[in-house]
Write a protein that holds these residues in place. Structure first.
Motif, mmCIF file in Angstrom:
data_model
loop_
_atom_site.group_PDB
_atom_site.id
_atom_site.type_symbol
_atom_site.label_atom_id
_atom_site.label_comp_id
_atom_site.label_asym_id
_atom_site.label_seq_id
_atom_site.Cartn_x
_atom_site.Cartn_y
_atom_site.Cartn_z
ATOM 1 N N LYS A 16 -16.134 11.747 19.148
ATOM 2 C CA LYS A 16 -15.067 12.522 19.217
ATOM 3 C C LYS A 16 -14.626 12.622 20.754
ATOM 4 O O LYS A 16 -15.239 13.004 21.656
ATOM 5 C CB LYS A 16 -14.814 14.003 18.671
ATOM 6 C CG LYS A 16 -14.874 13.773 17.091
ATOM 7 C CD LYS A 16 -14.792 15.381 16.534
ATOM 8 C CE LYS A 16 -14.850 15.106 15.047
ATOM 9 N NZ LYS A 16 -14.652 16.367 14.361
ATOM 10 N N ASN A 37 -6.786 15.172 16.490
ATOM 11 C CA ASN A 37 -8.181 14.892 16.643
ATOM 12 C C ASN A 37 -8.515 13.265 16.410
ATOM 13 O O ASN A 37 -8.055 12.636 15.734
ATOM 14 C CB ASN A 37 -8.579 15.594 15.340
ATOM 15 C CG ASN A 37 -10.077 15.849 14.996
ATOM 16 O OD1 ASN A 37 -10.883 15.655 16.051
ATOM 17 N ND2 ASN A 37 -10.430 16.028 13.706
ATOM 18 N N THR A 38 -8.832 13.036 17.737
ATOM 19 C CA THR A 38 -9.354 11.546 17.804
ATOM 20 C C THR A 38 -10.638 11.076 18.339
ATOM 21 O O THR A 38 -11.554 12.037 18.570
ATOM 22 C CB THR A 38 -8.284 10.902 19.304
ATOM 23 O OG1 THR A 38 -8.597 11.556 20.246
ATOM 24 C CG2 THR A 38 -7.046 11.125 19.084
ATOM 25 N N GLU A 70 -8.855 16.337 9.960
ATOM 26 C CA GLU A 70 -9.393 17.677 10.584
ATOM 27 C C GLU A 70 -10.782 18.029 10.170
ATOM 28 O O GLU A 70 -11.608 18.656 10.917
ATOM 29 C CB GLU A 70 -8.305 18.646 10.290
ATOM 30 C CG GLU A 70 -8.661 19.918 10.949
ATOM 31 C CD GLU A 70 -7.403 21.080 10.710
ATOM 32 O OE1 GLU A 70 -7.790 22.275 10.979
ATOM 33 O OE2 GLU A 70 -6.553 20.708 10.086
ATOM 34 N N TYR A 71 -11.169 17.858 8.961
ATOM 35 C CA TYR A 71 -12.429 17.971 8.428
ATOM 36 C C TYR A 71 -13.434 16.896 7.764
ATOM 37 O O TYR A 71 -12.525 16.165 7.443
ATOM 38 C CB TYR A 71 -12.558 19.379 7.533
ATOM 39 C CG TYR A 71 -11.575 20.572 7.720
ATOM 40 C CD1 TYR A 71 -12.401 21.565 8.592
ATOM 41 C CD2 TYR A 71 -10.272 20.936 7.497
ATOM 42 C CE1 TYR A 71 -11.762 22.620 9.135
ATOM 43 C CE2 TYR A 71 -9.692 21.843 7.859
ATOM 44 C CZ TYR A 71 -10.575 22.813 8.619
ATOM 45 O OH TYR A 71 -9.705 23.878 8.961
#
Length: 97
Positions: A16, A37-38, A70-71
């Motif tokens: 991440k 979120n990358t 995200e999750y």
């Protein structure tokens, strides 16, 4: 001794990308600004297998920058580094220049 993880089937190993917490001038940035979120693709598996046993390649390559959900994903720690394993179909997209 260095360890390397090679993902199985259609899995992708991602590190991440953590957004900066403050600007170059030292101004703290609120967390809500850093919502994207990358991650960077570290390794990819050979792909899922068809009924004939032929691999279906994954849709990303090592070094790609990807948009992550995200999750989800499986967290893996190797030494001080933290990685996540995702399935190919969980990757939301890739970034291109």
């Amino acid at each position: 001794m260095a360890k390397r993880i090679i993902p199985s089937l259609n899995r992708i190993l991602v590190e991440k990308i953590l957004p900066p917490l403050k600007t170059n001038a030292g101004i703290l940035l609120p967390e809500k600004i850093n919502m994207l979120n990358t991650g960077k693709v570290i390794a990819v598996g050979p792909g899922k297998l068809t009924r004939d046993g032929k691999p279906i390649p994954v849709s990303v390559n090592e070094g790609d920058t990807v948009l992550l959900p995200e999750y989800g994903g499986t967290e893996i720690k190797l030494g001080e580094k933290e990685y996540h394993l995702f399935r190919d179909e969980d990757i939301l997209g890739t970034f291109h220049d």
